[in-house]
Scaffold this motif. Sequence first.
Motif, PDB file in Angstrom:
ATOM      1  N   GLU A 179       0.777  -1.270   0.051  1.00 41.52           N
ATOM      2  CA  GLU A 179       0.034   0.072   0.133  1.00 41.52           C
ATOM      3  C   GLU A 179       0.804   1.102  -0.163  1.00 41.52           C
ATOM      4  O   GLU A 179       0.301   2.283  -0.460  1.00 41.52           O
ATOM      5  CB  GLU A 179      -0.992   0.144   1.353  1.00 41.52           C
ATOM      6  N   ASN A 180       2.067   1.220   0.389  1.00 39.43           N
ATOM      7  CA  ASN A 180       2.946   2.531   0.683  1.00 39.43           C
ATOM      8  C   ASN A 180       4.134   2.253  -0.252  1.00 39.43           C
ATOM      9  O   ASN A 180       5.457   2.181   0.468  1.00 39.43           O
ATOM     10  CB  ASN A 180       3.250   2.792   1.971  1.00 39.43           C
ATOM     11  N   PRO A 181       4.183   1.851  -1.570  1.00 37.79           N
ATOM     12  CA  PRO A 181       5.445   1.585  -2.251  1.00 37.79           C
ATOM     13  C   PRO A 181       6.560   2.729  -2.353  1.00 37.79           C
ATOM     14  O   PRO A 181       7.713   2.620  -2.470  1.00 37.79           O
ATOM     15  CB  PRO A 181       5.161   1.133  -3.663  1.00 37.79           C
ATOM     16  N   ASN A 182       6.150   4.067  -2.130  1.00 41.57           N
ATOM     17  CA  ASN A 182       6.937   5.059  -2.142  1.00 41.57           C
ATOM     18  C   ASN A 182       7.621   5.290  -0.899  1.00 41.57           C
ATOM     19  O   ASN A 182       8.565   6.085  -0.890  1.00 41.57           O
ATOM     20  CB  ASN A 182       6.079   6.252  -2.653  1.00 41.57           C
ATOM     21  N   ARG A 183       7.202   4.733   0.292  1.00 40.35           N
ATOM     22  CA  ARG A 183       7.843   4.935   1.650  1.00 40.35           C
ATOM     23  C   ARG A 183       8.516   3.636   2.259  1.00 40.35           C
ATOM     24  O   ARG A 183       9.366   3.948   2.757  1.00 40.35           O
ATOM     25  CB  ARG A 183       6.732   5.512   2.548  1.00 40.35           C
ATOM     26  N   LEU A 184       7.850   2.594   1.820  1.00 44.37           N
ATOM     27  CA  LEU A 184       8.317   1.468   2.639  1.00 44.37           C
ATOM     28  C   LEU A 184       9.152   0.546   1.519  1.00 44.37           C
ATOM     29  O   LEU A 184       8.556   0.417   0.357  1.00 44.37           O
ATOM     30  CB  LEU A 184       7.231   0.581   3.067  1.00 44.37           C
ATOM     31  N   VAL A 185      10.131   0.322   1.837  1.00 46.12           N
ATOM     32  CA  VAL A 185      11.213  -0.888   0.976  1.00 46.12           C
ATOM     33  C   VAL A 185      11.429  -1.855   1.800  1.00 46.12           C
ATOM     34  O   VAL A 185      11.886  -1.693   3.090  1.00 46.12           O
ATOM     35  CB  VAL A 185      12.378  -0.018   0.533  1.00 46.12           C
ATOM     36  N   LYS A 186      11.521  -3.083   1.090  1.00 45.87           N
ATOM     37  CA  LYS A 186      11.729  -4.329   1.704  1.00 45.87           C
ATOM     38  C   LYS A 186      13.271  -4.688   1.595  1.00 45.87           C
ATOM     39  O   LYS A 186      13.854  -4.659   0.763  1.00 45.87           O
ATOM     40  CB  LYS A 186      10.927  -5.440   1.197  1.00 45.87           C
ATOM     41  N   VAL A 187      13.498  -5.478   2.864  1.00 45.82           N
ATOM     42  CA  VAL A 187      14.961  -6.018   3.189  1.00 45.82           C
ATOM     43  C   VAL A 187      14.822  -7.283   3.800  1.00 45.82           C
ATOM     44  O   VAL A 187      14.037  -7.631   4.511  1.00 45.82           O
ATOM     45  CB  VAL A 187      15.826  -5.144   3.855  1.00 45.82           C
ATOM     46  N   ASP A 188      15.568  -8.152   3.160  1.00 48.36           N
ATOM     47  CA  ASP A 188      15.254  -9.692   3.231  1.00 48.36           C
ATOM     48  C   ASP A 188      16.013  -9.768   4.650  1.00 48.36           C
ATOM     49  O   ASP A 188      17.662  -9.832   4.541  1.00 48.36           O
ATOM     50  CB  ASP A 188      15.947 -10.573   2.144  1.00 48.36           C
ATOM     51  N   ALA A 189      15.478  -9.938   5.676  1.00 46.26           N
ATOM     52  CA  ALA A 189      16.323  -9.957   7.032  1.00 46.26           C
ATOM     53  C   ALA A 189      16.494 -11.579   7.338  1.00 46.26           C
ATOM     54  O   ALA A 189      17.236 -11.864   8.529  1.00 46.26           O
ATOM     55  CB  ALA A 189      15.358  -9.639   8.139  1.00 46.26           C
TER      56      ALA A 189
END
Length: 210
Positions: A179-189
């Motif tokens: 829902e928030n692709p401009n603010r949240l980015v995923k990191v593979d933890a």
Amino acid sequence: MKQGFLLSIEGPDGSGKSTLIQELASHFSDTGREVVVTREPGGARIAEQIREILLNPDHAEMEAKTELLLYMASRRQHLVEKVLPALERGALVLMDRFIDSSLAYQGYGRGLDLEAIHWLNQFATDGKNPDLTLLLDLPAEQGLGRIQANRSGDVDRLDQEDLSWHQRVRQGYLQLLDENPNRLVKVDASLDLPEVLDQALQRIAERLSL
């Protein structure tokens, strides 16, 4: 003066947020910029006292809305006392959890109304959002396994929740990511720390000029 920047680090329990934040703080401190590391709940005297109430394992009877409102009270005090002054000085603020945690934990985890949580977040922060959020993602089973393997202290109240609750929290985070692709980015933890740090720095470099 450089403009302040608020970078929040989110993720389910056991995702390695605190460790990554320390690595990021060391990296950016070497650039000569003021770096402020803080956390939610807590980060300021009153907010830390609220944290003790929230995480006390003796408070198992705490109702979901009570929990949510205590988080919001802690958030407000922390923001006005510590975060906003640091941003006004031009600091880079690295925050362990912020507004997304309430949506993931109390919204998707507890089943509280998401629109109400959005409203409370806006009320508590006067509409202040992170400039960028790193979501450290890994399966709930793996995160809980890490907690168990590395546990050196007492169990807090949230540690007592079952696996299905932690799975709902993770799915909530993934929904927020969509829902928030401009603010949240995923990191593979799920990777080793050097690889997680490298991913995080790449994600930050893609969005920022720090």
